[in-house]
Structure formats: C-alpha cells, structure tokens
Design a protein around this motif. Sequence first.
Motif, PDB file in Angstrom:
ATOM      1  N   THR A 343       0.834  -1.204   0.000  1.00 24.16           N
ATOM      2  CA  THR A 343       0.000   0.000   0.000  1.00 24.16           C
ATOM      3  C   THR A 343       0.868   1.253   0.000  1.00 24.16           C
ATOM      4  OG1 THR A 343      -1.783  -1.155   1.161  1.00 24.16           O
ATOM      5  CG2 THR A 343      -1.813   1.257   1.237  1.00 24.16           C
ATOM      6  N   GLU A 344       1.929   1.232   0.811  1.00 20.61           N
ATOM      7  CA  GLU A 344       2.854   2.363   0.849  1.00 20.61           C
ATOM      8  C   GLU A 344       3.632   2.466  -0.463  1.00 20.61           C
ATOM      9  OE1 GLU A 344       5.074   5.640   2.129  1.00 20.61           O
ATOM     10  OE2 GLU A 344       3.225   4.772   2.935  1.00 20.61           O
ATOM     11  N   LYS A 347       1.408   3.942  -3.338  1.00 19.82           N
ATOM     12  CA  LYS A 347       0.528   5.073  -2.996  1.00 19.82           C
ATOM     13  C   LYS A 347       0.509   6.160  -4.077  1.00 19.82           C
ATOM     14  CE  LYS A 347       3.920   7.566  -0.149  1.00 19.82           C
ATOM     15  NZ  LYS A 347       4.208   8.062   1.227  1.00 19.82           N
ATOM     16  N   ASN A 348       1.570   6.276  -4.852  1.00 23.55           N
ATOM     17  CA  ASN A 348       1.621   7.304  -5.896  1.00 23.55           C
ATOM     18  C   ASN A 348       1.349   6.752  -7.284  1.00 23.55           C
ATOM     19  OD1 ASN A 348       2.289   9.403  -4.057  1.00 23.55           O
ATOM     20  ND2 ASN A 348       4.434   8.744  -4.069  1.00 23.55           N
TER      21      ASN A 348
END
Length: 368
Positions: A343-344, A347-348
């Motif tokens: 998820t991290e 994220k972009n």
Amino acid sequence: MNGHRVIELFERWAKPTLAMEGDPIGLHIGTLNKEISRVLVTLDVTPAVIQEAIDNHCELIIAHHPPIYRKLKAVDTSTPVGAMIEKCIKHDIAVYAAHTNLDIAAGGVNDMLAQALELEDIEILTETYSERVMKLAVFIPETHADAMREALAGAGAGEIGDYEHVSYSMKGQGRFRPAEGADPFIGEIGKLELVDEEKIEVVFPTSKKARVVKAMLNAHPYEEVAYDIYTLDIEANEHGLGRIGRVHDMNLEQFASYVKQKLGVPFVRVTGDFSKSVTKIAVIGGDGNKYIYDAKRAGADVLVTGDMYFHTAQDAETIGLSIVDPGHHVEAIMKQGTVDYMTELLKNEKKAPEFIASTISTEPFKLI
C-alpha cells in the motif's frame, strides 16, 4: 492496474533472485494479463481463502506458501488441488506465490518476526545472496549534470549503506567533430567542438544495470553518449534467511512467555533451562530445523522457529542452544505486513489496486 505491473512492483521488494534453489515461486494459477483492482494476501491457499477472494472481488491472490509445491501430472478436478485450481480459473482469480524470496527480502517475513519480537541490533542469520557492485562513469555537458545526477539516483544508483544520491564529479573538456549524417545537440558538421563537461561517477548493484543505463541514456542530450561501466571487486545487497538480534535481559521462561504475547500464539514449545539468562535471539520463520548450528555459531542463546523435530531439539540441547517453537503459522504475520508494504509502495501509482489481508486462519492444529 495491469497484473504484470502489480507483480513487477512487488518483485522489486521480494526479488525472485532471492529465492532458494528449487523454490516454486511465481505465478501458479491464471494470468496476470488483466486489470487488477483488489489483491488478497494470504499465508496459504485453501478453499476458504479462494471463497474469501471471490467474496471480496479480488482478481489476484498473493500467497506465501506455494499452492502447487510439486509438479502436477494432471489437473484432476475431483482432487482437492484440482478443485481449487478449477475454482480459481472459473472466477478468473490469479494466484502468485512469494515464498523464500519474501522470507529473505529486507522488510520481509523474517524482519517482520524480528520486529514483532522488538529485537535490537538486527543482522542476517545466514547469508544466502549478494551481488557485485558496478560503477558507471558518464560524460555530460555541465548544463545537464544536475539533471543526470537526479535521473541516476531515481534509477537506484548512488546508494551506499544509509546514504542516497552518492556521486562523484570531475570537470573537464570534451572534444568531438560531428561527421556527415550526424544530428549533433551541440556543434556543427565538420567542425571540431570543445565543450565544458562533467564526468559523473556512481555505483550500483548489478541487478540495477539495465534500469540505470536506460535512465542515463534518457537523461543525456547527446546523440552518441560517452560512458564507461565496469565491475568492482565489492559485494553489496547481502541477503539471507533468518535474523539475529538482542532483547533486554530475561530468563528463558520469561522469554517464552514474551514470544507468546508478541506473536499472539496460545502456546510455545521450549527446550533448555528455564532459569538460563537469554539476550541474543535468532529467529527464522517456518521450519528452521536446518539452522540450529548457524544460530549457535552466531552466538544465539535461543532460536525461535517452527516445526522443530524431536531429534533436532535434542541436538540443540546438546550444543547449548535453547528452542522456542511458536509454530509454523506465525508466518501469517506476512499478511498485514505485505498489505502495509505494498500500500505504501503503490501510494503514488495511478489506479493502484487495494491490498486486503486474508482473515482466514489456515492453522490446521487445534487445542483441546
């Protein structure tokens, strides 16, 4: 996001090259050539887990334990394995396995376990993989040097230990004469040119060579780029199975209770003198029977691992190594850990899929 892109990003973390020889990692069922909106992360693939993926509209399952560990001669849908394969295909669910590569990866299963136990001064227990370091030297006009340094850093070059964007520059003059047919960025056909240039040097692991060279060529203004690449007699990116670190001083009995609490298990099996003081702890997810001597050589007081065999436990006692066995299923820590990491990481990214941790316990043993 396309499934190939999802796995490409995942494998930047859990690189396939990290896996132990013969480990059947990778795509097991279905295709990645489709759009992925939801990913279910699980320790094991079972009928209940597949139904959970269906209920949550997941197009991809990422599992730690490979569902097809040995080659199948046939897909007989009347067998349990065949029925699971059939169900995944009917519901267009792909299944991908990341096993020892996820164990070994920095931030992977063994790091998750070490962090859950709040070990300090964590190091690799048994090194299994390292790679050579390469150096790139590229010559570029001074006007474009800063952009080149940024491009190289973005491709992963110039990372040394805890430092990023590491590079060395030397100024000089470049000389060239464009010949007929050239399309020079600077200069004229047939005329000798002198250009104020910088020589930029960066290091990177061999696995990043293609990415670094591509970034360098894309950032360079010249039609023909002058650069050197050579291999150094230096190793980097050491990876391995297991971790070893320290806990605050306690005796074995206290530490066994501590493992129960931190790993959320109902019981642990323990060998050794309960009154013995323990401070240096080795941990390896899954079956760690092969690594009792590695743990002892590393100075561990205790090895925390699952599936300990009777005679191996006796051998550990003989060499003065205590065992705390919380069971194989503690590797389920990878479910939420993988969700958080991906998820991290994504994220972009545009149209990044949602990662979901399976809520199904695949622990086969029950307490009575």
